[in-house]
Design an enzyme around this catalytic site. Sequence first.
Site, PDB file in Angstrom:
ATOM      1  CB  SER A  61      38.977  45.122 -49.603  1.00  0.00           C
ATOM      2  OG  SER A  61      38.066  43.896 -50.028  1.00  0.00           O
ATOM      3  CB  SER A  89      38.551  38.076 -54.229  1.00  0.00           C
ATOM      4  OG  SER A  89      38.821  37.565 -53.933  1.00  0.00           O
ATOM      5  CD  GLU A  90      39.045  37.483 -48.842  1.00  0.00           C
ATOM      6  OE1 GLU A  90      38.192  37.252 -49.590  1.00  0.00           O
ATOM      7  OE2 GLU A  90      39.910  36.549 -48.580  1.00  0.00           O
ATOM      8  CG  ASN A  91      42.366  39.720 -54.095  1.00  0.00           C
ATOM      9  OD1 ASN A  91      41.201  39.357 -54.637  1.00  0.00           O
ATOM     10  ND2 ASN A  91      43.210  39.774 -54.844  1.00  0.00           N
TER      11      ASN A  91
END
Lengths: 218, 234
Positions: A87, A45-47
């Site tokens: 990320s 997840s890009e966070n």
Amino acid sequence: MLDKIGIAKRIAQEVKDRYYVNLGIGIPTLVANYVNKNIEVEFQSENGILGMGAFPYDEDVDADIINAGKQTITTLPGASFFDSATSFSMIRGKHVDLTILGAMEVSDNGDIANWKIPGKMVKGMGGAMDLVASAENIIVAMMHTNKVGESKLLKKCSLPLTGLNCVKKIVTNLAVLEVTSSGFQLLERAPGVSIETIKKATAGRLVVKGEIPEMKIS
Amino acid sequence: MINKKLLNAQEALVGIKSEMTIMLGGFGLCGIPENSISELVKLGVKNLTCISNNAGVDDFGLGLLLKDKQIDKMISSYVGENNEFERQMLSGELKVDLIPQGSLAERCRAAKSGIPAFFTPAGYGTEVGEGKESREFNGKMHLMETAFKADFSIVKAWKGDEAGNLIFKGTARNFNPNMCGAAKVTVAEVEELYPAGELDPNEIHVSGIFIQRIFEGKNYEKRIEQRTITNRQC
């Protein structure tokens, strides 16, 4: 015709052994629930998390562990946390094998629009522009038509673009389609859906070659 | 050891004035500098340009500054959770620069690292690319994005020490490390502040050199935007 869970189940079949996968908000998030349990997959997840697990039990909820949809989540063995620049190094650097995201419109050359309706709704692109610009394997999960019945598979997107020529595959409530140089090639029909129905719901160029099988969904 | 410790947000934010550009860490409401945001509300500084991935929600995070019309311009990637934000943006009261999330992170990192600009494929061929220099590398088009310039960077960490070393927890890390050292002054608020020597140097995520001021915050609310759970089946 499929519901959202049906779409997620069909896309889950595209997730292969040893893939790192980024899931977008909405239908794509559901895909994780239906991936073959016998293969090794890690969700990014890009966070800033790799190795994302299921939603936590009520007593395990941790405000400091969320996904990009701001939902509380858990980690699986082998998980890691990292900063946002790292990320996107994973994403831009093509270390992520598969990206699954939603869309408002897709054109028959693979352009995608999913971040803005001028004058009406502006949520922002989040990480979608970075994802679609770099990922080599992009699947769009969406309904075939919008709320008023208009096709979301177009000759040309009418909304501001998120990325150019990037979508490879689309799974909708009606069909699985591949983006080719001659347009949307129909690969599979949803259970009980006729080619005629798909033709009517597709505004962009549709290529129908030979027998079109029904999707197999458990 | 160079001691960066201050007592509270009030001391740590001395020098922040109207019209300044401020970076704020956090993703959604996760890992946001809650104490400093409350202090900015108290200070009443106006016409701020804020660089932050999101804009909070209507009654928390940067939403508090929006409500008081303290922000003139937001630079963000996603603002979907805030109705007041959307209203101010669509009515033209608030200037908004929406940029891809990876470019936002990298523009922070570039500012921190002394890199004036870089090329990325994100946004090429979209309205994000309008007016930007573009160039082909390896057969693919890229946009030139520049490093941010900010007066203050305000970040939130889990643990810190007096030397300014920081350790983050979970996905509360997000943009915070990239914003450390990306402005003229970096202020870090931490949940637990330790004397120098108490934190293992092997465990430090961000070195104290990037931090000018550090203080221990209090009363963290850590609001959850989407509380999603798995039900236990007996």
